[in-house]
Design a protein around this motif. Structure first.
Motif, short mmCIF file in Angstrom:
data_model
loop_
_atom_site.label_atom_id
_atom_site.label_comp_id
_atom_site.label_asym_id
_atom_site.label_seq_id
_atom_site.Cartn_x
_atom_site.Cartn_y
_atom_site.Cartn_z
N LEU A 24 -0.16 -3.60 4.94
CA LEU A 24 1.20 -3.59 4.32
C LEU A 24 2.16 -3.31 5.40
CD1 LEU A 24 1.30 -2.51 0.66
CD2 LEU A 24 1.39 -4.77 1.61
N LYS A 25 3.38 -3.74 5.38
CA LYS A 25 4.60 -3.37 6.14
C LYS A 25 5.12 -2.39 5.23
CE LYS A 25 4.97 -5.69 10.24
NZ LYS A 25 5.25 -5.08 11.51
N THR A 26 6.06 -1.33 6.18
CA THR A 26 6.69 -0.40 5.18
C THR A 26 7.70 0.15 5.86
OG1 THR A 26 6.24 1.70 4.05
CG2 THR A 26 5.13 1.63 6.03
N THR A 27 8.41 0.97 5.21
CA THR A 27 9.94 1.73 5.98
C THR A 27 9.74 2.91 5.56
OG1 THR A 27 11.11 1.34 3.96
CG2 THR A 27 10.95 -0.56 5.88
N PRO A 28 10.43 3.84 6.16
CA PRO A 28 10.73 5.26 5.70
C PRO A 28 11.20 5.35 4.19
CG PRO A 28 11.41 5.08 7.87
CD PRO A 28 11.25 3.76 7.54
N GLU A 29 12.00 4.60 4.04
CA GLU A 29 12.62 4.55 2.70
C GLU A 29 11.62 4.10 1.49
OE1 GLU A 29 15.38 4.65 5.67
OE2 GLU A 29 13.88 2.92 5.15
N THR A 30 10.76 3.27 1.86
CA THR A 30 9.87 2.86 0.89
C THR A 30 8.33 3.29 0.92
OG1 THR A 30 9.24 0.83 2.14
CG2 THR A 30 11.27 0.66 0.47
N VAL A 31 8.03 4.28 1.86
CA VAL A 31 6.70 4.27 2.18
C VAL A 31 5.82 4.88 1.12
CG1 VAL A 31 7.01 6.74 3.08
CG2 VAL A 31 5.15 5.45 3.98
N LEU A 32 6.31 5.73 0.34
CA LEU A 32 5.51 6.34 -0.86
C LEU A 32 5.09 5.38 -1.63
CD1 LEU A 32 7.25 9.95 -1.53
CD2 LEU A 32 5.37 9.38 0.13
N ARG A 33 6.25 4.36 -2.20
CA ARG A 33 5.97 3.44 -2.86
C ARG A 33 5.01 2.40 -2.53
NH1 ARG A 33 10.66 2.37 -3.90
NH2 ARG A 33 11.14 0.35 -2.55
N ASP A 34 4.93 2.23 -1.39
CA ASP A 34 4.21 1.10 -0.54
C ASP A 34 2.91 1.80 -0.46
OD1 ASP A 34 6.23 -0.44 -0.05
OD2 ASP A 34 6.80 0.42 1.97
N TYR A 35 2.61 3.06 -0.39
CA TYR A 35 1.15 3.48 -0.33
C TYR A 35 0.49 3.34 -1.79
CZ TYR A 35 0.35 5.45 4.15
OH TYR A 35 0.19 5.79 5.58
N GLY A 36 1.18 3.17 -2.77
CA GLY A 36 0.67 3.19 -4.13
C GLY A 36 0.23 1.78 -4.06
N ARG A 37 1.30 0.82 -3.84
CA ARG A 37 0.91 -0.73 -3.64
C ARG A 37 -0.42 -0.88 -2.86
NH1 ARG A 37 3.58 -5.16 -0.71
NH2 ARG A 37 3.07 -7.10 -1.30
N LEU A 38 -0.34 -0.19 -1.85
CA LEU A 38 -1.55 -0.57 -0.85
C LEU A 38 -3.09 -0.06 -1.55
CD1 LEU A 38 -2.30 -0.95 2.40
CD2 LEU A 38 -2.49 1.57 2.45
N LEU A 39 -3.02 1.03 -2.01
CA LEU A 39 -4.31 1.20 -2.75
C LEU A 39 -4.62 0.44 -4.01
CD1 LEU A 39 -3.81 3.82 -0.98
CD2 LEU A 39 -4.63 5.28 -2.69
N GLU A 40 -3.69 -0.24 -4.58
CA GLU A 40 -4.15 -1.03 -5.67
C GLU A 40 -4.48 -2.30 -4.92
OE1 GLU A 40 -0.83 -2.11 -8.18
OE2 GLU A 40 -0.44 0.04 -8.87
N LEU A 41 -3.78 -2.86 -3.90
CA LEU A 41 -4.30 -4.09 -3.17
C LEU A 41 -5.73 -3.80 -2.62
CD1 LEU A 41 -1.30 -5.19 -1.11
CD2 LEU A 41 -2.27 -6.32 -3.03
N ALA A 42 -6.15 -2.61 -2.02
CA ALA A 42 -7.46 -2.23 -1.50
C ALA A 42 -8.38 -2.04 -2.49
CB ALA A 42 -7.35 -1.10 -0.44
#
Length: 377
Positions: A24-42
């Motif tokens: 996933l692509k991410t940003t400093p503002e969204t990184v915590l939320r993006d990690y949650g999505r990443l683990l779901e996708l994986a």
């Protein structure tokens, strides 16, 4: 007609699924939320059982903080947040890291801003030098590790029977070309003298995959490439802002995708090719399913270089100074090596080149985020 033994095996196994790696692509503002999505996708829950004890293996390549060098605090934060949301329990999570002859895990946990994150989740950091180590006799055939340590391979007793979740970063390495999920076990399963393995690092990394598959009921890894390391890794690198995060249950596949993104041919990297050929994971990108981002156009153009310290180590172990290897690295005279490393890294490189690169990094969104985790803003 009765099936041949070969056909029975194929029928029993059925079609083999391709390993899955999420990017996933991410940003400093969204990184915590993006990690949650990443683990779901994986598909974290397909690999790890929330009800079982889980080792959270951090990555400390330097006691000091340097971008991309060690597990980032937002990486730890995002993964722990996602674990709790997925039903993992506090009493079943064990954050750990080991020491080397040149690193201190407790000071490293402080300097890399892990401790404030762990405190917020009410988790205790466990330095591996303080736990019980036991002799382990692998059931599978090893390539080199048992020859390097003929007196026995010792691993942390607490690792046996627990799941493991690795937290590496996306970076190059002067000994192994790239480093990631597989090499993160190098810092957990081997004691302080693991530098003896540098001469045969690729074979040893394959051996560690053998051991991991024997002792862990589940393996998963989450790699941070928000700021990635290019050049003379794992320390004296050029930090590159790349804004990617990766995860997967096949450590070989994850490292292969990371290598491809960095600009390397995964099957040309010996430890990945060995693991692939030995059936310890999949390193051929054509056999890996990547979800999330389309990585077809990603090529960071990274190049592995050797720091002065790694260059010197290889001159002694594999180069023209090889006749002096035993004297310099296997007798009491070996004390010169960590001293020389600390002088070069901590006293010369870090206050000059390193400090300049850190200043540039601090101007970025990720640099400002680190300062917040470290309590500097």
């Amino acid at each position: 007609m009765p099936l041949s033994r070969e056909m029975r095996i194929k029928v029993e196994k059925g079609p083999q699924k391709r390993p899955l790696v999420a990017v996933l692509k991410t940003t400093p503002e969204t990184v915590l939320r993006d990690y949650g999505r990443l683990l779901e996708l994986a598909r974290l829950k397909d690999a790890l059982d929330p009800s079982l004890p889980t080792i959270v293996k951090l990555n400390l390549s330097w006691t000091k903080y340097f971008p991309a060098c060690s597990t980032e605090p937002w990486q730890l934060d995002g993964v722990l947040k996602a674990l709790f949301e997925a039903g993992f329990r506090r009493e079943n999570l064990f954050p750990v890291e080991n020491k080397t002859v040149v690193t201190d895990p407790l000071k490293g946990a402080e300097n890399n801003a892990w401790l404030p994150v762990l405190k917020r989740y009410d988790l205790e950091f466990i330095p591996l030098p303080g736990v019980k180590w036991v002799r382990y006799r692998p059931k599978g055939k090893l390539l080199k590790l048992d020859q390097i340590f003929p007196e026995g391979i010792y691993i942390p007793e607490m690792f046996i029977g627990k799941q493991v979740l690795h937290l590496p970063t996306l970076k190059t390495h002067g000994h192994s070309v790239t480093t990631g999920a597989i090499k993160n076990s190098f810092g957990g399963l081997l004691q302080e003298v693991r530098h003896y393995c540098h001469k045969y690092i690729h074979e040893v990394l394959a051996d560690l995959m053998v051991i991991q598959r024997e002792i862990h009921p589940g393996i998963f890894a989450v790699m941070d490439g928000t700021v990635a390391g290019d050049g003379a890794g794992p320390r004296t690198m050029v930090p590159r802002i790349k804004n990617v995060i990766l995860a997967g249950a096949d450590s070989v596949a994850l490292d292969a995708v990371a290598a491809k993104i960095m600009g390397f041919d995964p099957l040309a990297i010996p430890y990945l090719r060995l693991c692939h050929e030995l059936g310890l994971g999949v390193a051929d990108p054509r056999e890996i399913e990547v979800v999330g981002e389309d990585i077809g156009g990603m090529n960071f153009g990274f190049r592995t270089k050797r720091s002065f310290v790694i260059w010197g180590d290889q001159m002694i172990r594999k180069g023209p100074l090889r006749p002096f290897e035993h004297l310099l690295l296997h007798t009491k005279l070996v004390a010169w090596a960590p001293l020389a490393s600390n002088i070069y890294h901590d006293c010369l490189w870090y206050p000059t080149v390193g400090r300049s690169r850190i200043r540039e990094f601090q101007k970025t969104g990720w640099g400002r985020l680190f300062r917040r985790y470290a309590g500097e803003e």
